[in-house]
Design an enzyme around this catalytic site. Structure first.
Site, mmCIF file in Angstrom:
data_model
loop_
_atom_site.group_PDB
_atom_site.id
_atom_site.type_symbol
_atom_site.label_atom_id
_atom_site.label_comp_id
_atom_site.label_asym_id
_atom_site.label_seq_id
_atom_site.Cartn_x
_atom_site.Cartn_y
_atom_site.Cartn_z
ATOM 1 N N THR B 40 0.759 -1.143 -0.281
ATOM 2 C CA THR B 40 -0.267 0.354 0.233
ATOM 3 C C THR B 40 0.848 0.865 -0.186
ATOM 4 O OG1 THR B 40 -1.390 -0.789 1.258
ATOM 5 C CG2 THR B 40 -1.957 1.199 0.995
ATOM 6 N N ASP B 56 -3.650 3.121 -3.999
ATOM 7 C CA ASP B 56 -3.433 2.404 -4.965
ATOM 8 C C ASP B 56 -4.672 1.217 -5.175
ATOM 9 O OD1 ASP B 56 -1.971 0.123 -4.181
ATOM 10 O OD2 ASP B 56 -1.615 1.241 -2.579
ATOM 11 N N ARG B 58 -3.458 -2.479 -5.156
ATOM 12 C CA ARG B 58 -2.730 -3.966 -4.806
ATOM 13 C C ARG B 58 -3.240 -4.668 -3.426
ATOM 14 N NH1 ARG B 58 3.076 -4.418 -7.537
ATOM 15 N NH2 ARG B 58 1.844 -4.393 -9.155
ATOM 16 N N LYS B 72 -9.133 0.529 -1.392
ATOM 17 C CA LYS B 72 -8.105 0.786 0.425
ATOM 18 C C LYS B 72 -9.572 1.953 0.779
ATOM 19 C CE LYS B 72 -4.935 -1.218 -1.217
ATOM 20 N NZ LYS B 72 -2.946 -1.246 -1.540
ATOM 21 N N GLY B 86 -1.919 -1.843 6.210
ATOM 22 C CA GLY B 86 -1.353 -2.997 6.787
ATOM 23 C C GLY B 86 -2.166 -3.950 6.588
ATOM 24 N N SER B 168 3.499 0.583 2.678
ATOM 25 C CA SER B 168 4.842 0.924 2.761
ATOM 26 C C SER B 168 5.471 1.482 1.291
ATOM 27 C CB SER B 168 4.648 -0.665 1.881
ATOM 28 O OG SER B 168 4.349 -1.381 0.702
ATOM 29 N N ASP B 205 7.646 1.118 -5.383
ATOM 30 C CA ASP B 205 6.845 0.347 -4.749
ATOM 31 C C ASP B 205 7.253 -0.769 -5.007
ATOM 32 O OD1 ASP B 205 4.552 -0.052 -2.148
ATOM 33 O OD2 ASP B 205 6.822 -0.797 -1.614
ATOM 34 N N SER B 208 2.730 -1.158 -3.722
ATOM 35 C CA SER B 208 2.172 -1.084 -4.167
ATOM 36 C C SER B 208 1.546 -0.720 -5.780
ATOM 37 C CB SER B 208 1.832 0.709 -3.998
ATOM 38 O OG SER B 208 2.138 0.568 -2.347
#
Lengths: 235, 273
Positions: B40, B56, B58, B72, B86, B168, B205, B208
């Site tokens: 995330t 995002d 994913r 999300k 998380g 992240s 990242d 994500s």
């Protein structure tokens, strides 16, 4: 409820087989302000008198008709504080159902659960039955519905019903006036006329409360101005 | 000595017995299965008319992408939304639970929910569970007291900020915010900045990826822009579809109909409900 000294129920059978406390509760309901409900072909209307104890009371702060979910409303006859407790419990049950099934609670389910709460208080230790009868109006996938719930916990589905002071006159009036294909607007007019029958004093948008739900499935309480409009149409 | 177990009344709160067991097993080399995390990048910023939240889409299970287009940004109240990073189950459960509590609170008070109410309900719950509920949230909304944006950490601490990032990809997104954020952004500038920050997380990242979701909340209402930007479309899909040749040779085909035990009566009465 069981750890106090009152772990026995206060509602006990009389020799004739009646539960006297429940009979008394129904008397309390019968001396409460008149309320009624009418199920139309495309919606439901519930209404009640709003007689305040004095002209000094701020009538805008009193709301007798309450929302349980966006598509279910309720009105009562009897003791106001008992009503508040039931409304709070019912709202919580409706919300728990929604949390579990991610769906709005059907009217019958909510009525059943509320009735179960009311029955609990006729059989638990140290408590008394609720001194209110409820009229639950809702619109869900099964169409418009109107239920009456009594202090004993029994519930019935009605096409039109009344409770409180003027119940016999009101019911006779409703029996004469009710038709199966009534529209919501006609039902509101009929409700106003029924309330007018037993009303002491001048009826206006400030001393009655009306709640309606139509095909939009959104329950709402009419404003005093809207009630005055309907009153003018009825004259 | 009686054989029956003495009943201890439950004290409430979380029972940590199984956590001890898990630790013991891990020491012996038996690891618990990895759970679905949202990797995330989630962001939020305050602009001139309210708040904008971005995320995002994913969801990962260890090294595998298990959902390429998950949501999300969670609903809390008509005027409050919450992004969650998380463990996916934790963020969903905790936002659902607080959303329910806010609804009951609204019925009881007859007023619009405030962001601080949602904040307090969330942080109390997370603190009670001492960080075991692995939910890092960005909570934003507009109420009578104005626009608010908060971050909530899994252990229950909160921050109130004009712009925030979590997850992240938070460092990648924060780099964008720190260089380009200013007060009094317009709606379009705000959406552009949020999109840029999320894209920075998506491309830099591994946790994500996929699309950008944006939610704009103002005093007048909210706009949930699901998949506002799709910078990772699936290219080169075969329009003819895929066919896999049969590898087993058919030697014999024999069809034996089962005995009819049911008699179908045409035009019978419908079953009673």
């Amino acid at each position: 409820m069981g750890d106090s000294q009152y772990s026995f129920s206060l509602t006990t059978f009389s020799p004739s087989g009646k539960l006297v406390q429940i009979e008394h509760a129904l008397t309390a309901v019968g001396s409460g302000q008149t309320s009624l409900g009418i199920k139309a072909a495309n919606g439901v209307v519930i209404a009640t008198e709003k007689k305040l104890p004095s002209i000094l009371v701020d009538e805008a702060s009193v709301q007798k008709i309450q929302l349980l979910t966006p598509n279910i409303g309720v009105v009562y006859s009897g003791m106001g504080p008992d009503f508040r407790v039931l409304v709070r419990k019912s709202r919580k049950q409706a919300e728990q159902y929604h949390r579990l099934y991610k769906e709005p609670i059907p009217v019958t389910q909510l009525v059943r659960e509320t009735a179960a709460v009311m029955q609990e208080f006729t059989q638990s230790g140290g408590v008394r039955p609720f001194g209110v009868s409820l009229l639950v109006a809702g619109y869900d996938d099964n169409g418009p519905q109107l239920y009456q719930v009594d202090p004993s916990g029994s519930y019935f589905s009605w096409k039109a019903s009344a409770m409180g002071k003027n119940v016999s006159n009101a019911k006779t009036f409703l029996e004469k006036r009710y038709t199966d294909d009534m529209e919501l607007d006609d039902a509101v007019h009929t409700a106003i006329l029924t309330l007018k029958e037993g009303f002491e004093g001048q009826i206006s948008g400030k001393n009655i409360e009306i709640g309606i739900i139509g095909t939009d499935k959104k329950f709402r309480v009419l404003t005093p101005a809207e009630i005055d409009d309907y009153l003018a149409e009825v004259e | 000595m009686s054989n029956s177990v003495i009943e201890v009344p439950p004290k409430g709160g979380f029972s940590f017995d199984l956590c001890k067991r898990n630790e013991m097993l891990a020491k012996k080399g038996v690891n618990p299965p990895s759970f679905r995390k949202t990797g995330t990048t989630i962001v939020g910023l305050v602009f001139q008319d309210g708040v904008i939240l971005g995320a995002d889409t994913r969801a990962t299970e260890g090294p595998i992408v298990c959902d390429k287009n998950c949501e999300k940004i969670h609903y809390m109240a008509p005027n409050i939304y919450c992004c969650g990073a998380g463990t996916a189950a934790d963020t969903e459960a905790v936002t659902d639970m607080v959303s329910s509590q806010l609804q009951l609170h609204r019925y009881h008070t007859g007023r619009e929910s405030r962001v601080v109410t949602a904040l307090t309900l969330l942080k109390r719950h997370l603190f009670n569970y001492q960080g075991y509920v692995s939910a890092a949230l960005v909570l934003g909304g507009v109420d009578v007291t104005g626009p608010h944006l908060h971050t909530i950490y899994p252990h229950g601490s909160t921050d109130t900020l004009p712009f925030a990032t979590m997850g992240s990809g938070s460092l990648a997104a924060m780099a964008v915010f720190e260089s380009k954020y200013k007060e009094g952004l317009t709606r379009n500038e705000g959406i552009e900045l949020v999109t840029e920050a999320i894209c920075s997380g998506i491309f830099n990242d591994l946790g994500s990826g996929s699309n950008v979701d944006v939610c704009v909340i103002t005093k007048g209402g909210k706009e949930y822009l699901r998949n506002h930007l799709q910078p990772n479309p699936r290219t080169y899909t075969n329009s003819k579809g895929y066919s896999f040749p049969k590898k087993t040779e058919v030697l014999l085909t024999k069809i034996i109909p089962l005995k009819e035990k049911v008699e179908i009566i045409e035009g019978g009465d419908a079953m009673e409900e």
